[in-house]
Structures are given as structure tokens and as C-alpha cells.
Design an enzyme around this catalytic site. Structure first.
Site, mmCIF file in Angstrom:
data_model
loop_
_atom_site.group_PDB
_atom_site.id
_atom_site.type_symbol
_atom_site.label_atom_id
_atom_site.label_comp_id
_atom_site.label_asym_id
_atom_site.label_seq_id
_atom_site.Cartn_x
_atom_site.Cartn_y
_atom_site.Cartn_z
ATOM 1 N N GLU A 197 -4.776 2.449 2.680
ATOM 2 C CA GLU A 197 -4.961 1.214 3.449
ATOM 3 C C GLU A 197 -5.118 1.503 4.934
ATOM 4 O O GLU A 197 -5.936 0.879 5.621
ATOM 5 C CB GLU A 197 -3.757 0.287 3.213
ATOM 6 C CG GLU A 197 -3.889 -1.093 3.847
ATOM 7 C CD GLU A 197 -3.291 -1.184 5.242
ATOM 8 O OE1 GLU A 197 -3.475 -2.232 5.899
ATOM 9 O OE2 GLU A 197 -2.650 -0.211 5.694
ATOM 10 N N GLU A 198 -4.365 2.461 5.430
ATOM 11 C CA GLU A 198 -4.297 2.687 6.866
ATOM 12 C C GLU A 198 -5.556 3.314 7.450
ATOM 13 O O GLU A 198 -5.809 3.209 8.645
ATOM 14 C CB GLU A 198 -3.088 3.576 7.200
ATOM 15 C CG GLU A 198 -1.737 2.985 6.815
ATOM 16 C CD GLU A 198 -1.312 1.816 7.685
ATOM 17 O OE1 GLU A 198 -2.134 1.367 8.515
ATOM 18 O OE2 GLU A 198 -0.162 1.368 7.537
ATOM 19 N N HIS A 239 0.844 -1.207 0.000
ATOM 20 C CA HIS A 239 0.000 0.000 0.000
ATOM 21 C C HIS A 239 0.872 1.246 0.000
ATOM 22 O O HIS A 239 1.962 1.265 0.591
ATOM 23 C CB HIS A 239 -1.003 0.003 1.158
ATOM 24 C CG HIS A 239 -0.416 -0.023 2.536
ATOM 25 N ND1 HIS A 239 0.013 1.116 3.183
ATOM 26 C CD2 HIS A 239 -0.223 -1.048 3.409
ATOM 27 C CE1 HIS A 239 0.451 0.798 4.396
ATOM 28 N NE2 HIS A 239 0.332 -0.510 4.554
ATOM 29 N N ASP A 298 0.236 4.397 1.119
ATOM 30 C CA ASP A 298 0.130 5.392 2.182
ATOM 31 C C ASP A 298 0.875 4.942 3.427
ATOM 32 O O ASP A 298 1.345 3.802 3.516
ATOM 33 C CB ASP A 298 -1.330 5.666 2.519
ATOM 34 C CG ASP A 298 -2.056 4.420 3.036
ATOM 35 O OD1 ASP A 298 -1.776 3.316 2.522
ATOM 36 O OD2 ASP A 298 -2.894 4.533 3.949
ATOM 37 N N HIS A 345 3.226 2.485 13.467
ATOM 38 C CA HIS A 345 2.121 3.367 13.845
ATOM 39 C C HIS A 345 2.472 4.241 15.043
ATOM 40 O O HIS A 345 1.583 4.815 15.674
ATOM 41 C CB HIS A 345 0.826 2.571 14.142
ATOM 42 C CG HIS A 345 0.282 1.838 12.967
ATOM 43 N ND1 HIS A 345 -0.957 1.217 12.982
ATOM 44 C CD2 HIS A 345 0.787 1.618 11.732
ATOM 45 C CE1 HIS A 345 -1.180 0.646 11.814
ATOM 46 N NE2 HIS A 345 -0.126 0.878 11.033
ATOM 47 N N ASP A 393 6.254 0.649 6.961
ATOM 48 C CA ASP A 393 4.909 0.124 6.775
ATOM 49 C C ASP A 393 4.160 1.105 5.885
ATOM 50 O O ASP A 393 3.675 2.131 6.364
ATOM 51 C CB ASP A 393 4.230 -0.019 8.137
ATOM 52 C CG ASP A 393 2.757 -0.391 8.050
ATOM 53 O OD1 ASP A 393 2.316 -0.850 6.984
ATOM 54 O OD2 ASP A 393 2.042 -0.185 9.060
#
Length: 477
Positions: A139-140, A70, A72, A451, A109
Site C-alpha cells: 500500500e505504501e 495493509h 506492509d 512515516h 501504520d
């Protein structure tokens, strides 16, 4: 292909702002990359990008394979950081074998997945069948790109998702997710009623935080929950709230929170907060060694909410479920169902919005968790809504790519990889709704602290991951 070539591309990607919902620059980068290397490229209405590489000579009859990542990233930073995710490059360091972003998320990520795909697309030394590289958007924040994907966008029937975070582990299933949000409208009180009272700022910061799926079972401190429980337990020591905010992204465990309250007994409030902080620090001495509690005077307060509204907000947050709700009875040490109390933010002059997320590999359990969270907030006068639900990915009994990956790992590293499901969400469950016969696995190098600020990539694990994915692509049949 070497890990140096992958890392070189990833370093380019760290200079490109790509917060979820703002992926214009990374999409343009991918299109330009394809053009510079004369590779076919297409972009769908959602912003998903597909870049293709034709088969090497002699591999024309090998079935196509799609590599998926992904585009983003989660954008989180420390309170003191001045980083602007919409324009600033990520600042990273290399220390003791790790690539680390000290004050922000690194974006490995899933930037390392993007870089891996691009390196494979352009490495002329790799002899393989057709390769398609799929880069999905947002995606996030809700798996928007995967949800918008249309049948026929890619042709392969074998997919390798490059969004996992543990080298040596092959993921073959994941939890589904659901966001539950709650909004509250406050009434404002007359400041004259509070003349002569002291206003105090109570803060919690420095918590470890982390991924609300991958780290939820680690017992890490949720700063918002801890602060709300203090305010609830010591409600008699203050009159009302001026503001209460904390947390960040809905898929991250809250690392900080603060409240501004009035009191006629600042010494008593401080003593209670000091006692509470000592107990909280002791409880989280291993998981959150950097957790800090702050207490300070505030000279001026403009907005004051009614005492009844303060009661409702504090009680709803203090009693909201957070953490693991159920462990799997079938898979040892596997979280089946969880919920994350992610954030509360002031979104207007008189409105507050609470973000939470629920995960489970069982659809009924995920929805029941959402109902439990919604019921708590609704009972205190919040308006509640469920959003962005996505399905889990059930492991397949028969998977050629899983078996090939296990055999490749044994051959290369002379040890058994772990084959397991993950409590975090992956886009694979959504892909099966459009491509029901898709054979999938998810792999990646070791990442830690995703994150959250301080996210880091283990460079030694990147070496092994690159060797594994190269072997898989070259020997795919």
C-alpha cells in the site's frame, strides 16, 4: 475483545520484517495464523490475503463485513540507526501512555489494523455475522495490492478500513495520488581543475518529517528544499557539486539532506550557511525544534559533476513546488491539493533520481499539480515520468456503516465523532472500481509521526478504538 489482545498480536507483528515489496514473511505469518486457528484463508497472485470467520450461532442471516488493512509498512530510520528493516525486529518502548519506536518507524501504520482484524477473527466471545479480513500488499509504495484486487475475492458489501490515525474521527473520503519522478544524467568534470580548492559537506538533519498527506499542512521543514534553496541563493560561493542527496520515501516529508561542494572561500561559505541556518531554525522553531545544520571539511572527493549540471539540479530542486497548493472551498480546513518534494538519490555513477508525490481529491487538480512539477524539472533537462496514480474516494450521501458508526460512538462515549475526509491516500477509492456498491468507512486509533522515526501509538485511544470496532461488529445489521 480487549486492547491487550490486540496489542499482544501487534507486538508479534513488530518482530516480522515487512517493508513494502518484501512482505513474504508477513504473508506467511498470516497464512500460519489462519491455519493454527482453523480459519479459511486464500492468497491471490499479488499477495493479498483473505482470512474468514463464519457467523456466530443465531447470526447466520447477518450480512458479511470485511475488515481491511495493509500488510506492509514504511521503513524510515534516524541517520545514526543501524537497524536493518529486512531482518531486525522493531525496537519499541512504552512511555507515558504511548508505544514508541525511538529510532525507526513503528509500523502501527498499519500493523495495528492487522492485529485488530486477527483479534476479531479469533475472539470467541464476539457474537457476530460473517467477518472477512483483507490484508493488502504494498500500500505504501503504490497501493499495488488494491490495484490488483479482483472482483469476487471477498463477498461482503460493507468494508471498514482500519488504516486511519485519529481516534474519534470517522473518515468517509480521501485524496487520490500521483507520483512524479525526474531523472538527470550528469557529466563528470576533471578533478585536476579543482586542485587547491576545499571540499565542504553541508548537511541538514533532525527535521520532524512526517506523512506527506496527513502532515503537509503543518508547515514542517523540508530539509531537501531548504538545502537546495541555500545552494541556489549562494551559488557564487562554490564551484560545483560532488554529490547532493536527501529525503527518503515518496510519501514522507524529507527530514535530512546533504551536499558536498568545492570552494576557495570556506570561511565565507560557512558564514553564509550559518546565517541561513539561523533564519531557517527561527522559521521552524515550533514545527522542527531538533533541526540541525552541519558544516565540515571533506578530504577526498572522487566524483565531480560539471558546473552546468550542478546549476540545473540545484535550480530544479530550489524551484520545485512543495506543500499545500490549494485548500478546499467546500470543507473547512481541508487540504484539497498538495505536492511533496520527497527525495533526490544518486542511483548510478552518473544518474540522479528525484521523487515527488501529488495529492488531491479533485482528479484534474491532481494531474495539474503533476504537470506543474514535471514542467519545472523538464525545463532543467530532467527526464520526467508519472507513476502509480490512484483515484480518490468520494464521500457517499447515504452510508449505513457511517451512520451505524456515528450512533455507536455516541452510545459508547456520549459524544459526537467527527465525520470527515482525509488528505492522505486510502485504498478505498480503488476498491470502488472493483466493487462499485461497497459501503465504506475508515477508522483507527491515534497515531502520530507516521512515516518517520519516532512513530507512536496512543494506547488510551487504542482502548476506545477496540471498544468501538467490537461494538460495530457485534451490532452490525
Amino acid at each position: 475483545m480487549t486492547s491487550e489482545s490486540v496489542l499482544s498480536i501487534f507486538k508479534e507483528i513488530t518482530r516480522i520484517p515487512r517493508e513494502s515489496g518484501h512482505e513474504e514473511l508477513i504473508i506467511e505469518y498470516l497464512k500460519n495464523f489462519a491455519s493454527e486457528h482453523s480459519l479459511p484463508c486464500k492468497v491471490d497472485e499479488a499477495g493479498n490475503v483473505l482470512i474468514s470467520r463464519s457467523a456466530s450461532k443465531g447470526k447466520e442471516n447477518v450480512p458479511a463485513i470485511v475488515l481491511q488493512s495493509h500488510s506492509d509498512m514504511v521503513c524510515e530510520k534516524t541517520p545514526e540507526s543501524s537497524h536493518d528493516f529486512l531482518k531486525d525486529p522493531i525496537r519499541y518502548v512504552i512511555e507515558n501512555g504511548w508505544m514508541i519506536a525511538p529510532e525507526t518507524t513503528l509500523g502501527a501504520d498499519d500493523g495495528i489494523g492487522i492485529a485488530t482484524s486477527l483479534a476479531i477473527l479469533t475472539d470467541k466471545e464476539i457474537s457476530c455475522g460473517p467477518v472477512e479480513a483483507l490484508f493488502t500488499v504494498s500500500e505504501e509504495t503504490g497501493l499495488d495490492g488494491a490495484m490488483a484486487l479482483k472482483s469476487g475475492f471477498f463477498s461482503a458489501r460493507t468494508l471498514i478500513n482500519l488504516d486511519s490515525e485519529d481516534e474519534g474521527e470517522i473518515f468517509v473520503g480521501c485524496a487520490g495520488g500521483l507520483d512524479t519522478t525526474a531523472q538527470y544524467t550528469v557529466r563528470h568534470d576533471d578533478p585536476a581543475k579543482y586542485a587547491g580548492r576545499q571540499w565542504m559537506r553541508l548537511g541538514i538533519s533532525g527535521c520532524t518529517g512526517g506523512h506527506s498527506g496527513d502532515d503537509i499542512e503543518k508547515g514542517r521543514a523540508n530539509a531537501l528544499q531548504i538545502l537546495a534553496r541555500f545552494l541556489y541563493s549562494e551559488r557564487a560561493l562554490f564551484g560545483t557539486l560532488s554529490i547532493l542527496e536527501g529525503g527518503g520515501k515518496r510519501n514522507a516529508i524529507a527530514r535530512d539532506a546533504y551536499a558536498i561542494v568545492d570552494t576557495d572561500d570556506p570561511d565565507g561559505l560557512y558564514a553564509a550557511f550559518d546565517t541561513y541556518s539561523a533564519a531557517a531554525k527561527h522559521c521552524h522553531i515550533n514545527s522542527d525544534p531538533s533541526m540541525e545544520f552541519t558544516f565540515s571539511f571533506v578530504e577526498r572527493v572522487d566524483d565531480i559533476m560539471s558546473s552546468d549540471d550542478a546549476d540545473n539540479i540545484i535550480a530544479a530542486l530550489a524551484q520545485s513546488p512543495h506543500g499545500v497548493l490549494a485548500m478546499s472551498s467546500e470543507i473547512e480546513n481541508f487540504v484539497e491539493t498538495s505536492t511533496n518534494l520527497a527525495s533526490i538519490k544518486k542511483t548510478g555513477p552518473d544518474t540522479y533520481r528525484v521523487g515527488t508525490s501529488q495529492r488531491s481529491c479533485i482528479e484534474s487538480s491532481r494531474r495539474e499539480a503533476g504537470r506543474k512539477v514535471a514542467g519545472n524539472f523538464a525545463s532543467y533537462g530532467f527526464e520526467v515520468a508519472h507513476e502509480s496514480e490512484y483515484p480518490g474516494w468520494a464521500p457517499s450521501r447515504n452510508s449505513a456503516i457511517r451512520d451505524a458508526c456515528v450512533e455507536a460512538y455516541r452510545t459508547l462515549f456520549h459524544t459526537e465523532p467527527k465525520v470527515r475526509a482525509i488528505h492522505a491516500g486510502l485504498e478505498c477509492g480503488l476498491f470502488t472500481e472493483v466493487y462499485p456498491d461497497l459501503d465504506m468507512i475508515s477508522i483507527g486509533p491515534t497515531l502520530r509521526g507516521v512515516h518517520a522515526p519516532g512513530e507512536r501509538l496512543d494506547l488510551a485511544s487504542l482502548d476506545k478504538f477496540v471498544e468501538l470496532i467490537t461494538y460495530l461488529i457485534e451490532n452490525f445489521k
